[in-house]
Structure formats: C-alpha cells, structure tokens
Design a protein around this motif. Structure first.
Motif, PDB file in Angstrom:
ATOM      1  N   ALA A 215      -6.053  -3.976   2.450  1.00  0.00           N
ATOM      2  CA  ALA A 215      -4.820  -3.510   2.261  1.00  0.00           C
ATOM      3  C   ALA A 215      -5.090  -2.114   1.502  1.00  0.00           C
ATOM      4  O   ALA A 215      -5.609  -1.989   0.304  1.00  0.00           O
ATOM      5  N   GLN A 216      -3.957  -1.298   1.795  1.00  0.00           N
ATOM      6  CA  GLN A 216      -4.067   0.209   1.269  1.00  0.00           C
ATOM      7  C   GLN A 216      -2.476   0.669   0.854  1.00  0.00           C
ATOM      8  O   GLN A 216      -1.704   0.444   1.744  1.00  0.00           O
TER       9      GLN A 216
ATOM     10  N   ASP B 187      -1.019  -9.704  -6.349  1.00  0.00           N
ATOM     11  CA  ASP B 187      -0.057  -8.816  -5.452  1.00  0.00           C
ATOM     12  C   ASP B 187      -0.650  -7.988  -4.687  1.00  0.00           C
ATOM     13  O   ASP B 187       0.017  -7.797  -3.489  1.00  0.00           O
ATOM     14  N   LEU B 188      -1.806  -7.418  -4.768  1.00  0.00           N
ATOM     15  CA  LEU B 188      -2.348  -6.827  -3.650  1.00  0.00           C
ATOM     16  C   LEU B 188      -2.779  -7.656  -2.277  1.00  0.00           C
ATOM     17  O   LEU B 188      -2.325  -6.950  -1.140  1.00  0.00           O
TER      18      LEU B 188
ATOM     19  N   ALA C 124      -0.366  -9.091   3.060  1.00  0.00           N
ATOM     20  CA  ALA C 124       0.398  -9.781   4.071  1.00  0.00           C
ATOM     21  C   ALA C 124       1.905  -9.359   4.491  1.00  0.00           C
ATOM     22  O   ALA C 124       2.210  -9.448   5.501  1.00  0.00           O
ATOM     23  N   LEU C 125       2.611  -8.754   3.507  1.00  0.00           N
ATOM     24  CA  LEU C 125       3.676  -8.292   3.927  1.00  0.00           C
ATOM     25  C   LEU C 125       3.920  -7.064   4.709  1.00  0.00           C
ATOM     26  O   LEU C 125       4.670  -7.052   5.596  1.00  0.00           O
ATOM     27  N   GLN C 126       2.781  -6.176   4.432  1.00  0.00           N
ATOM     28  CA  GLN C 126       3.000  -4.769   5.197  1.00  0.00           C
ATOM     29  C   GLN C 126       2.553  -5.540   6.639  1.00  0.00           C
ATOM     30  O   GLN C 126       2.744  -4.812   7.721  1.00  0.00           O
ATOM     31  N   TYR C 127       1.597  -6.510   6.622  1.00  0.00           N
ATOM     32  CA  TYR C 127       1.050  -6.800   8.119  1.00  0.00           C
ATOM     33  C   TYR C 127       2.445  -7.432   8.912  1.00  0.00           C
ATOM     34  O   TYR C 127       2.302  -7.248   9.955  1.00  0.00           O
TER      35      TYR C 127
END
Length: 665
Positions: free
Chosen positions: A73-74, A426-427, A432-435
């Motif tokens: 994730a970025q 949190d990362l 997961a949330l962004q996905y």
C-alpha cells in the motif's frame, strides 16, 4: 561452506539460447542476480547492484516518495513494493544476465561463507538481513538440511517404536526424518489417503494462501509449481510425490483411526488403541507418540434452527460432495474467512444467484500473485539456473516472515486513539480500506458491510483471490448478517431478509481441537482432554510437550502457530526436528522417557501469556470470536515469538528442563 548444484527437471539439452532468453525476461531479478553470482563467481556484481540500490533509495528518500506496507500500500508518489528492485535496476539485472549466463551455467561459487551469504541475501531481498537469520535462511531456503545438534553415536534399540498420528504435512515430515534418523515408526491415518487438510478440502477454489515456492519442505523443493499460490489439488499431488520418493506408503496404515493412548509407567511405553476400517480395535505399544493432527480438523457446522427442514442441499466445505451441481442454482454461502473468499469467485460463473452471508468480515488485502500462473520461463529458471530456486524461496519466506512481526503488536499510545494497533498496523488497515474503496467505487454500502470492527491481524488477514470481483457481479449479493433460520425453500437472515435457495454452502471453518478428540491418558491417570478443558485451554511447553505425558509430542500444539507470517510448513519442520533431537538424546543416554518439569512448563506459559498480552490477539479492540482465541479470550493458537527465535529454541532440548527415567532393569 561448499555445495553442488544439479539441474532438476528435463535433461540439460533443453538448455537452449531461446529458453534462457525467455527465462531471463520473466525471472525474479533478485534470484536471477544471485544465480549470476554463483555461475560467474564474480562478486563485483554485488558491488555494482548494491550501489545502484543504495542510489535509488537515496533518490527515493530525497524525493519524499510514498510510505509502503508489507502488502504494497502506498500514499503519495508511486514507490517500489517491498523486496522488489526499481524497474530500471531490474532491467539492468536482466541485461547483465544476458551477458553472464550465455557463457554457460557451470557453478563457480558454491554455497558461500556466512557473511557473504548474508550480504547476498540482503541484496536479493532488497533489504537488510542480520547475522542471526543466516542459519535459519540456509535451512529454510533449502541450501542445506537441518543440522543435527545431539551427537549421534548410538542407534535406536529395535524395540524403540514411534507412532505418528496423521499423514498430513507434519506426519509425512515426521515419517521422513524419523526414518532418516533410524527410528522405527508407523503412521496411522484415519482417512483412506494422505494429505490432511488438502485431501479433506476439495471445494471449488481450495488453495493455499502461502506462496507455493515456500509452502513446501525445505529439503524437497519443487521447481514445477504452476501457480504462485498452489491450488489444493496441486499441493496434494506434491505431497503424494514426496511420499512416493521417500517410500512412506509402506509405513502408513490408512483407514485406521487412533482412539486412545495410555502411558504405562511400569513399562515406560505408550499403549495405543486403533480402530480399523472393519471396526476392529487393535492395540500397539510404542516408546513415543507424535500427534500430527494440526488443530483444525472437525468441521464447525453451526446449529441453525430449521436445518433439517431444508429441501435443497446443505454442504460444508470440508465435506464437499463431488456430485453437487451448482449450475443455475440459487446458492447461499455462509462465512467470510479464507474458505468463503475462495469459494465465491470459483462458483459465480455457474450459479443463478450467490448470496454471501458475512457476519464478521475479515480485513482483505490485494495480492495479484494469488491467482497468477508461474510463467514457463520462470519455471525453467527454477529447474536450470544454479541456486535460482533457493534464492526465490528465501525471498518468498523473508518478505512474509519476521518483517511482519511488529504488525500484530500494540503500541499503547497509538491504540488509545486508533482502531489499528500501531503505525505498522495502520498501514495494513489503510491498504485494505483503499482496496475496498477501489473495488467498489460506487458502493459505499459495501464499504460499510465489508469493513471489520476489530484491529488488523486479530483474525487472519485474507489475500483476495477474486472475492471482491465476484461481489461486483449482477448475480451476487452481500449481506452483513448470519443465518437466523433455515426454511424448506431458503434462509432468513439475522437482519430479517428472506433468501430463496437451492444450495447452502457452510464455509464456517473447523472446531479447535488440539488432539483432544483422542483419549490420551498420561501419568496418574490424567486425561489430556480434562487438563486442557476439552481443548478450550491447552497449554504446553514449547507448544509441543505436556508435563505428565512422557514421550508425547503434540506437534502444531498450543501457541505454536506462526500467525504473524510465514506458514504452517515452518512449524512442521521446527517441531519434527525437535522431536528427533529429543528422541536421539534418549537413545544416546539410555533413557526410557523424558517428561517436562511442571514448573518449567508453567513458567514458559507465563512468558507466552505476557508476550501475547501485548498483541491484538489478546486485545483486538472489539469482541472477536475465532480459532485464535478460546472462550475466555485467551489466545491459544498464536506463537508469541519471532520465527527466528522459536526456530532457535527448537534446535535441541534444554535437558535441565526435563525429568528423565531410565529403563527398568
């Protein structure tokens, strides 16, 4: 150190310029670079690419590029995923490989000395590999077999028999290593075939969620995996091949269940009773018993009102019916763990409708490799490029092991104001949330339904094999609910919705057992099931031995699961190695049995609980059920230690922790 390399697979005449070019074009750059060093013996290649990586990192740091998670994730600018070379460096490695490898594939550098190995491992993984990891990586990457620690000067007596219960991953491993160490053994398997969970789980989409090239025995690498994450059938084929190669079938009693085991103090033996396929009960004696059952065996079939009234078919994924026809059927899938996530995308094309009942969603992260095939060029590299396969495995292990250790651990200051446990946690959560948002850009209702209310890692992180894509299909519906009642023609959910159904699939996992399904009786008539409260509160020393039960080895026992990373296979090898070392110690010193001191076991478990108390497994942030925790909320599955530390603990027994008994005269 010295080592030799022998190409596997097809004959060497398949090493053609065309095949080599195809391999270079797709092979992992890190493993490819290490293979180049072995072939050429040219250590300046390390200097060259270490400098390029350092330059890229300096440029990235100076440019303020994105922060990354272990899942890639970025935020902000595009950054190179962990463990990967920047695109331009990967291209440079391929260009150099075309020069270096075309001159031949003979090995100029065998297995390097530890410091050089550490340096190579660091460059291969584009990270920093400390000295403490070198022995573990040498073994787990298949460069060398596990090193025996107890001096071997005596062979086991002819009557030193070992019984192994279960012919899954650990049982087969135990059979191989016991045989190599000279111990007579018999494996009892209640099913009519080997494979454990991979012979039991035959549902559509059944697959391993650990990378193929790592989820295998370190001493028996397989260059021919067709997928980066193996399907259940392919993994079962691998296990069958291993059993054939090592001649294990002659020592396995199939369709034979172990019903009891009792320690006879006067004889310093276990009496093990088995039930054969014809129902007859046959007793055996053994000096040691190794349980290789895992902890998840009996299907967890929920007790839903009205189940017996359903006019369609109800099937649990662990008891899949080969004749089940799902074409144009209205299907309800109950569950939201790894199994449900695998089933849905593999049946969505044939069913008329799919209603997924998700009571408590998991954190789901993207992982393209879960469904990707291994290119033929890379499979060719596994077979023919010196040490390529070993470095590829090392990298697969490294990126999914102790690098992830901080993620389930709680930062109290951070956790006081966040759902996540720490910045590292949190990362993962943001990944997961962004996905989730990317997968359903116009469906905020699904964002809410698929967002867990517990900290990441409190339950198993799920790598998406196509579940979100399946939910985007017109014939799919997601319900944030559980089944409340089953009717003759369908299901009513806990939120009051009635769903018509022809088939109900229970993807509801397994009961946590830890061998308590077998009547195991130790010293003074103590029953293991009573001691462990029928599996609800199991405790063991090192997750393997239990005071009062001499020469009993419960592999994959309580607090032994590597839940922060890697896979069940490392537990398999660690535990089996430890068992063999313990048995050899008995042989060397003419002891009949060993029994862990009760105070030692109690102190070990105090340390386990103290370490786990700083993790999300003990404090998930919301009420969480699942197989990680018992009814009182105590984590009974997860191992609290780093993999490298647990591996080190299991190299040989600490003899001052045991009470030994000599053979009677």
């Amino acid at each position: 150190m010295t080592s030799t390399f022998t190409p596997s697979g097809p004959a060497r005449d398949s090493i053609t310029p065309e095949a080599l070019r195809s391999a270079i074009a797709v092979a992992d750059p890190g493993a490819l670079l290490m293979s180049m060093v072995h072939v050429s013996g040219d250590l300046s290649l390390l200097d060259e690419f270490e400098e390029q990586v350092a330059h890229a990192k300096r440029a990235q740091a100076g440019g303020g590029t994105a922060t990354q998670t272990h899942y890639g994730a970025q935020s902000g600018a595009v950054a190179t995923p962990p463990g990967q070379f920047p695109v331009e460096i990967a291209a440079a490695i391929r260009e150099r490989a075309a020069e270096v490898l075309t001159s031949g594939l003979s090995v100029q550098l065998g297995l390097p000395e530890p410091e050089l190995f550490r340096r190579m491992a660091s460059l291969c993984t584009v990270g920093t590999v400390d000295e403490e990891f070198v022995p573990l990586l040498l073994e787990q990457a298949g460069f060398q077999k596990a090193q025996r620690r107890i001096p071997v000067t005596r062979t086991p007596a002819p009557d030193f028999d070992v019984i192994v219960i279960g012919a899954g991953m650990i049982g087969l491993n135990a059979a191989i290593k016991l045989g190599e160490a000279g111990f007579r053994y018999t494996v009892f398997e209640e099913r009519d075939e080997l494979g454990g969970t991979w012979s039991r789980n035959t549902y559509p989409g059944a697959a391993v969620d650990t990378p193929s090239h790592y989820y295998s025995y370190s001493f028996e690498l397989n260059p021919d995996w067709t997928r980066y994450y193996p399907t259940g059938p392919e993994y079962l084929t691998y296990m069958q091949g291993v059993a054939e190669k090592y001649g294990l079938y002659r020592n396995i009693e199939f369709s034979t269940s172990v019903i009891s085991a009792e320690w006879i103090e006067e004889e310093q033996k276990w009496v093990v009773e088995t039930r054969c396929q014809d129902g007859s009960v046959v007793p055996y004696t053994a000096s040691a018993v190794v349980t290789a059952l895992g902890m998840l065996n009996s299907p967890n079939i929920p007790d839903i009102e009205g189940m017996n009234t359903f006019e369609g078919r109800i099937v649990h994924t662990a008891e899949w019916a080969s004749d089940l026809d799902l074409v144009d059927k209205r299907v309800v899938v109950v569950g939201t763990g790894c199994t449900a996530v695998q089933v849905a995308p593999n049946i969505i094309d044939e069913v008329a409708s799919l209603d997924a009942l998700v009571r408590s969603p998991h954190w789901i992260v993207p992982e393209k490799a879960v469904v990707n095939d291994v290119p033929e060029g890379e499979r060719w590299a596994m077979r023919h490029l010196p040490y390529f396969q070993n470095w590829f495995r090392l990298k697969a292990y490294w990126l999914a092991s102790d690098n992830l250790y901080p993620v389930p651990r709680i930062d109290p200051e951070w956790a006081a104001t966040h759902l996540s446990a720490s910045p590292a946690s949190d990362l993962v959560m943001q990944t997961a949330l962004q996905y989730l948002e990317r997968s359903f850009p116009d469906r905020p209702d699904l964002w809410e339904k698929l967002t867990p209310d517990f900290r990441p890692y409190a339950k198993r992180i799920v790598k998406d094999p196509g579940f979100f894509a399946a939910l985007n299909r017109e014939n799919a519906t997601l319900h944030r609910a559980a089944p409340a009642r089953i009717h003759p023609g369908g299901v009513t959910t806990t939120d009051g919705v009635y769903i018509e159904a022809d088939v109900i699939i229970l993807a509801t996992g397994f009961h946590l057992e830890f061998t308590t399904s077998i009547d195991i009786i130790g010293r003074n008539g103590t029953k293991l099931a009573d001691l462990w409260k029928n599996g609800d509160d199991p405790r063991a020393y090192l997750g393997i031995q239990v005071s009062g039960f001499p020469n009993l080895f419960v592999t994959a026992g309580p607090n032994a699961a590597p839940n922060h990373g890697a896979g069940h296979n490392i537990t398999s090898e660690e535990h089996v190695h430890y068992v063999v070392e313990c048995l050899q110690y008995l042989v060397e010193h003419d002891y009949a049995s060993m029994d862990v001191d009760p105070e030692v076991q109690a102190e070990y478990n105090r340390e386990v609980d103290e370490a786990l108390d700083r993790t999300v497994w003990a404090h998930p942030g919301a009420e969480v059920t699942g197989y990680y925790r018992n009814s009182a909320g105590r984590p009974v599955g997860p191992c609290p230690w780093r993999l490298v530390d647990y591996w080190t603990m299991l190299r040989e027994p600490s003899v001052d922790h045991f009470q030994f008994t000599r053979h009677s005269v």
